[in-house]
Enzyme design. Structure first.
Site, PDB file in Angstrom:
ATOM      1  N   VAL A   1       0.868  -1.187   0.000  1.00 21.45           N
ATOM      2  CA  VAL A   1       0.000   0.000   0.000  1.00 21.45           C
ATOM      3  C   VAL A   1       0.896   1.226   0.000  1.00 21.45           C
ATOM      4  O   VAL A   1       1.780   1.369   0.830  1.00 21.45           O
ATOM      5  CB  VAL A   1      -0.937   0.012   1.234  1.00 21.45           C
ATOM      6  CG1 VAL A   1      -1.681   1.333   1.318  1.00 21.45           C
ATOM      7  CG2 VAL A   1      -1.931  -1.141   1.169  1.00 21.45           C
TER       8      VAL A   1
ATOM      9  N   ALA B   1       4.468   4.163   3.023  1.00 17.92           N
ATOM     10  CA  ALA B   1       3.986   2.933   2.367  1.00 17.92           C
ATOM     11  C   ALA B   1       4.161   1.774   3.348  1.00 17.92           C
ATOM     12  O   ALA B   1       4.780   1.933   4.402  1.00 17.92           O
ATOM     13  CB  ALA B   1       4.794   2.661   1.099  1.00 17.92           C
ATOM     14  N   LYS B   2       3.614   0.662   3.029  1.00 10.08           N
ATOM     15  CA  LYS B   2       3.840  -0.550   3.829  1.00 10.08           C
ATOM     16  C   LYS B   2       3.482  -1.749   2.971  1.00 10.08           C
ATOM     17  O   LYS B   2       2.666  -1.639   2.053  1.00 10.08           O
ATOM     18  CB  LYS B   2       2.946  -0.539   5.078  1.00 10.08           C
ATOM     19  CG  LYS B   2       3.436  -1.448   6.184  1.00 10.08           C
ATOM     20  CD  LYS B   2       4.542  -0.791   6.999  1.00 10.08           C
ATOM     21  CE  LYS B   2       5.051  -1.668   8.092  1.00 10.08           C
ATOM     22  NZ  LYS B   2       5.958  -0.928   8.984  1.00 10.08           N
ATOM     23  N   GLY B   3       4.080  -2.898   3.300  1.00 10.11           N
ATOM     24  CA  GLY B   3       3.750  -4.097   2.553  1.00 10.11           C
ATOM     25  C   GLY B   3       3.723  -5.290   3.474  1.00 10.11           C
ATOM     26  O   GLY B   3       4.144  -5.211   4.632  1.00 10.11           O
TER      27      GLY B   3
END
Ligand code: NAD
Length: 411
Positions: A56, A101-103
């Site tokens: 995201v 962001a992050k994943g």
């Protein structure tokens, strides 16, 4: 309340103070892009597994988006979305030129072989390599991932786009990483904890500490605070919690965990308690450094620590936050408390772009400078406006992102 709703709740408390319009709130809260991919991998036993991966990208008004990659069986889109948004406010609070962001990949890491972990990582990068890059979105380690995983990410991304170590941070020092990255989050938590104690007129020697989680962040936090003469009386990991009234020998615990596949199971010289009991101990300082959502409306009334430092991301539910704030608990929020990691990740990225190796001394000095200045700003604002440190930190972060968004031109 789900994870993203919780971040939105904190966001709105600050947005009310900033008198942001509804349209501006929606703009700042909505992710730029959300990617969900299928990761089909063959396990060592020949079985096919289909996993789900997420990335995201929340906001890039202040620079390339930045955020960790979490491998954990409870990862879902809502959690990744909330963590991506936290990264936007975090990078803005410490004023480094990044967005958020992050994943994550929904997978149980314990029990995976190193080859399986590598295959999952490379397959995930095959699916998302087009949307990440040194000028767009730069992943880093989080729960369940480490420096080795970052090296695989760099290698896999470079196969598609050519050599560029700045595509990911948290790499091994001998493979384009930076000295001090591994300790950075815990060291930052430690530095900021000592500053908080000093502002509250407390001495480290009279401070008993309970730390939940003994992974990357928990171990380095424990080490820093132990060396600063705080008394670490409880530590824990997924195997349970370990309490010793007279203080845990942190050096021994580190040695024990290293010798037992990074597990504290069976740690001697301490009473075994549960992770839930650890949160409720009679201590001056509580540091959640494992999972999110562990302090809830249900257990908040039993929490006795007058100071909580959020080393983990989102360890507290908003109802618990309101309750504890009202009863006078001082809470140093995640978006400031654990920002040391992304700050040193930024130094690593700068180092990669300059092809110039930083020294550990320089990293530590600059980390101290960045975190101290963010702490001063947040602390003064909270005193001046008589608001919580969390709302103050969100005001600083949202203010910067909002100004950058408007200056860049919205439509
Ligand atoms: P890690 O995987 O290295 O360690 C996690 C620790 O939590 C382990 O000791 C594990 O046993 C423990 N744990 C797992 N489930 C648990 C449970 N149910 N109860 C108690 N303990 C449990 O992860 P990490 O990198 O140390 O991250 C910890 C937290 O810090 C996460 O919330 C992460 O998002 C946050 N964080 C990490 C970084 C970083 O640089 N690594 C930066 C900012 C924030």
């Amino acid at each position: 309340m789900k994870s993203f709703e919780a971040v939105t709740h904190y966001f709105n408390q600050a947005a009310d103070q900033l008198e942001l319009t509804d349209n501006m709130r929606t703009l700042l809260l909505t992710s730029k892009r959300e990617v969900q991919v299928q990761i089909a991998v063959e396990m060592d036993n020949g079985e096919l597994q289909t996993l789900i991966g997420y990335r995201v990208q929340h906001d890039n008004s202040r620079g390339p988006m930045k955020g960790g990659l979490r491998f954990h069986h409870e990862v879902d889109l809502d959690e990744v979305r909330s963590l991506a948004s936290l990264m936007t406010w975090k990078t803005a609070v410490v004023n480094i030129p990044y967005g958020g962001a992050k994943g994550g990949v929904a997978v149980k890491v314990r029990g995976l072989s190193s080859r399986e972990l590598e295959r999952i990582t490379r397959k995930f990068i095959d699916e998302i390599h087009d949307v990440i890059g040194p000028d767009t979105d730069i992943p880093a380690p989080d729960m369940g991932t480490n420096a080795e995983v970052m090296a695989w990410i760099m290698n896999q991304h470079n196969k598609y786009h050519g050599f560029n170590p700045g595509v990911v941070t948290g790499k091994p020092v001998e493979h384009y990483g930076i000295p001090g990255r591994e300790e950075a989050t815990g060291r930052g938590v430690g530095l900021l904890t000592i500053k908080t104690l000093s502002r509250l007129g407390r001495k480290p020697q009279n401070t008993r500490v309970a730390i939940q989680g003994f992974g990357n962040v928990g171990t380095h936090t424990a080490k820093f605070l132990h060396e600063a003469e705080c008394k670490v009386v409880a530590i824990s990991d997924v195997s349970g919690a370990y309490f010793r009234q007279g203080g845990i020998n942190v050096g021994e615990a580190l040695r024990y965990s290293n010798e037992h596949e990074r597990s504290l199971a069976g740690f001697p010289d301490a009473d075994k308690i549960t992770n839930e009991q650890l949160l409720e101990l009679d201590v001056e300082l509580l540091i959640p450094a494992a999972l999110g959502g562990v302090i809830t409306a249900e257990n908040a009334p039993r929490i006795r620590a007058p100071i909580i430092v959020e080393a983990a991301n989102a360890p507290m539910r908003p109802e618990a936050d309101d309750l504890l704030y009202q009863q006078g608990t001082v809470i140093l929020p995640d978006i400031l408390a654990n920002a040391g990691g992304v700050t040193v990740s930024y130094f690593e990225w700068v180092q990669n772009r300059q092809y110039y190796q930083w020294s550990l001394d320089r990293v530590r000095q600059e980390l101290d400078r960045v975190l101290s200045s963010a702490f001063e700003e947040v602390w003064s604002l909270s005193q001046e406006k008589k608001i919580s440190l969390r709302t103050a930190a969100f005001i600083v972060g949202i203010g910067r992102v909002g100004r950058a968004t408007v200056l860049g031109g919205i439509t």
